[in-house]
Design a protein around this motif. Structure first.
Motif: not given
Length: 174
Positions: A20-47
């Motif tokens: 079975a193929e299993v993937e994982a992602a997350a739902e992120y909260y858009l706050d004042e740190h969100f754009e910085d996290r886009l630059d600094k972290e590997e965010m869990l995307t899907f598809g």
């Protein structure tokens, strides 16, 4: 935590010879740190590099449009979770939804919204969004087994049938 849990699940499946193929992602909260996290972290995307995020229910974030622009320019396809539930978008027209859609934003509708589980107004907005071809994905927002009944009731919604019949949902492509 999510990545570590995913590896445990994959190992358990392999140990049991379950293919079975299993993937994982997350739902992120858009706050004042969100754009910085886009630059600094590997965010869990899907598809195809889709990123699910949510907003405050109290007020529209001042950085919403900037975050959408940044995601798009970084090759991330932004998906707004349960857009029908944000009261500051609930005007007589759905112009704000269309404006954000034109910026490249996808919308994921919560199935319980079609039952009135959150409110009659949320149900009305969800129905209008379907009628105006704004919805790209559906989700359950299932947090525990007690929510299964409302998910089951959503199957009776004529608007869910309409949404499925339109054939524009991308859930089946993921």
């Amino acid at each position: 935590i999510i990545r570590a849990g995913l590896e445990k699940v994959r190992k358990a499946l392999a140990d049991q010879n379950i293919d079975a193929e299993v993937e994982a992602a997350a739902e992120y909260y858009l706050d004042e740190h969100f754009e910085d996290r886009l630059d600094k972290e590997e965010m869990l995307t899907f598809g195809d590099n889709l990123l699910l995020f949510e907003l405050s229910f109290l007020q529209k974030p001042v950085n919403l449009e900037a975050a959408i622009f940044k995601m798009n320019t970084n090759g991330i396809k932004p998906i707004l979770a349960h857009p029908e539930r944000y009261p500051y978008f609930h005007s007589k027209s759905l112009d704000q939804y269309h404006d954000l859609k034109n910026m490249g934003l996808y919308y994921q509708l919560n199935l319980p919204s079609l039952t009135g589980a959150y409110s009659g107004r949320v149900k009305e907005i969800a129905q209008k969004m379907i009628e105006q071809d704004l919805i790209d994905l559906v989700g359950t927002d299932l947090h525990n087994a007690s929510h299964l009944g409302v998910i089951n009731r959503s199957r009776e919604s004529k608007h869910l049938a309409m949404l499925i019949e339109k054939g524009k949902l991308i859930n089946n492509t993921l």
